[in-house]
Write a protein that holds these residues in place. Structure first.
Motif, PDB file in Angstrom:
ATOM      1  N   LYS A 120      -2.176   2.621  -4.629  1.00 27.32           N
ATOM      2  CA  LYS A 120      -2.301   3.739  -6.303  1.00 27.32           C
ATOM      3  C   LYS A 120      -3.291   4.686  -6.386  1.00 27.32           C
ATOM      4  O   LYS A 120      -4.400   3.807  -7.385  1.00 27.32           O
ATOM      5  N   GLY A 121      -3.832   4.709  -5.128  1.00 28.81           N
ATOM      6  CA  GLY A 121      -4.721   6.069  -4.960  1.00 28.81           C
ATOM      7  C   GLY A 121      -5.976   5.423  -4.583  1.00 28.81           C
ATOM      8  O   GLY A 121      -6.738   6.211  -4.400  1.00 28.81           O
ATOM      9  N   LYS A 122      -6.032   3.928  -4.534  1.00 29.39           N
ATOM     10  CA  LYS A 122      -8.346   3.026  -4.299  1.00 29.39           C
ATOM     11  C   LYS A 122      -7.728   2.814  -3.249  1.00 29.39           C
ATOM     12  O   LYS A 122      -6.402   2.211  -2.572  1.00 29.39           O
ATOM     13  N   LEU A 178      -4.208  -7.097  -6.772  1.00 26.35           N
ATOM     14  CA  LEU A 178      -3.629  -5.317  -6.038  1.00 26.35           C
ATOM     15  C   LEU A 178      -4.209  -5.036  -7.757  1.00 26.35           C
ATOM     16  O   LEU A 178      -4.460  -3.744  -8.493  1.00 26.35           O
ATOM     17  N   GLU A 179      -3.192  -5.452  -8.800  1.00 26.98           N
ATOM     18  CA  GLU A 179      -2.664  -5.334 -10.012  1.00 26.98           C
ATOM     19  C   GLU A 179      -4.031  -5.027 -10.936  1.00 26.98           C
ATOM     20  O   GLU A 179      -4.837  -3.726 -11.806  1.00 26.98           O
ATOM     21  N   ARG A 180      -5.038  -6.051 -11.021  1.00 33.21           N
ATOM     22  CA  ARG A 180      -6.203  -6.384 -11.773  1.00 33.21           C
ATOM     23  C   ARG A 180      -7.470  -4.981 -10.910  1.00 33.21           C
ATOM     24  O   ARG A 180      -8.141  -4.803 -11.915  1.00 33.21           O
ATOM     25  N   PHE A 191       1.002  -1.451   0.027  1.00 34.49           N
ATOM     26  CA  PHE A 191      -0.115  -0.148   0.249  1.00 34.49           C
ATOM     27  C   PHE A 191       1.226   0.671  -0.342  1.00 34.49           C
ATOM     28  O   PHE A 191       1.666   1.456   0.920  1.00 34.49           O
ATOM     29  N   ASP A 192       0.447   2.390  -0.073  1.00 34.45           N
ATOM     30  CA  ASP A 192       0.937   4.217  -0.027  1.00 34.45           C
ATOM     31  C   ASP A 192       0.787   4.192   0.945  1.00 34.45           C
ATOM     32  O   ASP A 192       1.757   4.598   1.175  1.00 34.45           O
ATOM     33  N   GLU A 193      -0.152   3.778   1.872  1.00 34.95           N
ATOM     34  CA  GLU A 193      -0.437   4.458   2.891  1.00 34.95           C
ATOM     35  C   GLU A 193      -1.549   3.684   3.592  1.00 34.95           C
ATOM     36  O   GLU A 193      -2.453   2.881   2.986  1.00 34.95           O
ATOM     37  N   VAL A 194      -1.850   3.325   4.865  1.00 31.88           N
ATOM     38  CA  VAL A 194      -2.274   2.366   6.009  1.00 31.88           C
ATOM     39  C   VAL A 194      -2.435   3.678   6.910  1.00 31.88           C
ATOM     40  O   VAL A 194      -2.322   3.839   7.599  1.00 31.88           O
TER      41      VAL A 194
END
Length: 291
Positions: free
Chosen positions: A67-69, A285-287, A47-50
């Protein structure tokens, strides 16, 4: 509708739902479910952040962004009994007003995706592959406690009963589909479409023998040999059927992604289960964030 009694909608003193210990603001609309609480961080490491970390019993929740989601990851523990708790409480978080204890008129639909380990019962599905479950069959009794006939595929139910001829005191199998839009998003040429069996236990219910004899020595072979409408049961685990059934009844979208770590037909077991799971996590995560 009258408000829900304190004995039915159970809240903790801080206003969180009883078992998960979560409040509505703690979860995203996309939920990833894992069995093992230690697997939560295997996902959120990417994750970018938790922003949220909450633990209670076997239920470990982390919510953050990839990725912003915004995504929530929740451990369920093992079995459809735990799924009954998790799915009902997740739905309560978005579709019941905790202040008034009334069901909301406008409903929220969640995307609920299981990432789990599983064993294949078909030779052509090798270890370290990924199975995307289009259908699931439950060999527990959970859905039979609900008015669930409309979400079950009754023709599959009947075909399975006739084929398996299970012991009269066993639960009748129930078959439920995944959400077709999620299947379409995740079913790529790199993965296998699946019909997943959710068993009520790990040993005898899945045809494993250590010291205790089985009532039906041919159960695993009968499961592997079942075919109806060109669908074969591909793999066995312990949660997917309940996730599909409860989600469909509650108006949520559900899918199950299975990292195949064993092949029961060939006797093979993965040499690197951690890598197989990590590949499934990164694929998911990519899908999720693809166009």
């Amino acid at each position: 509708m009258n408000h829900l009694a304190a004995s039915e909608l159970i809240l903790n003193p801080d206003g969180s739902i009883y078992h998960l210990n979560l409040r509505p603001e703690h979860i995203a609309d996309t939920i990833l479910l894992v069995g093992d609480q230690n697997r939560v961080e295997k996902i959120t490491q990417y994750f970018d952040e938790v922003e949220v970390i909450i633990k209670k019993r076997e239920f470990h929740t982390q919510t953050g962004t990839y990725k912003g989601k915004r995504i929530s990851v929740i451990s369920t523990g093992i079995g459809t009994d735990n799924i009954d708790i998790v799915l009902n409480e997740l739905d309560a978080l978005v579709n019941i007003d905790f202040q008034t204890r009334r069901i909301k008129e406008e409903k929220t639909s969640l995307n609920i995706i299981r990432i789990g380990t599983s064993g294949s019962i078909q030779k052509e599905i090798p270890v370290d592959s990924i199975v995307v479950s289009e259908l699931a069959v439950g060999f527990d009794s959970l859905l039979h406690f609900y008015q669930s006939d409309d979400v079950q595929l009754q023709d599959f139910n009947e075909a399975l009963e006739n084929h398996l001829q299970t012991y009269v005191r066993n639960s009748k199998p129930y078959v439920v589909p995944a959400d077709p839009s999620l299947v379409q998003k995740f079913l790529t040429p790199d993965v296998y479409p699946g019909f997943t069996g959710s068993n009520v236990g790990f040993y005898a219910p899945q045809g494993r023998v250590l010291r205790l004899p089985l009532r039906d020595d041919n159960m695993k072979d009968k499961l592997a040999n079942f075919s109806f409408k060109r669908k074969k049961i591909t793999n066995l685990e312990m949660e997917t059927s309940a996730i599909f059934g409860l989600s469909k009844m509650l108006g949520h979208k559900a899918l199950s992604l299975n990292a195949i770590i064993a092949n029961r037909a060939t006797g093979n077991f993965t040499k690197d289960g951690a890598l197989a799971i990590d590949n499934t996590i990164r694929f998911t995560l990519e899908r999720l964030t693809s166009a």
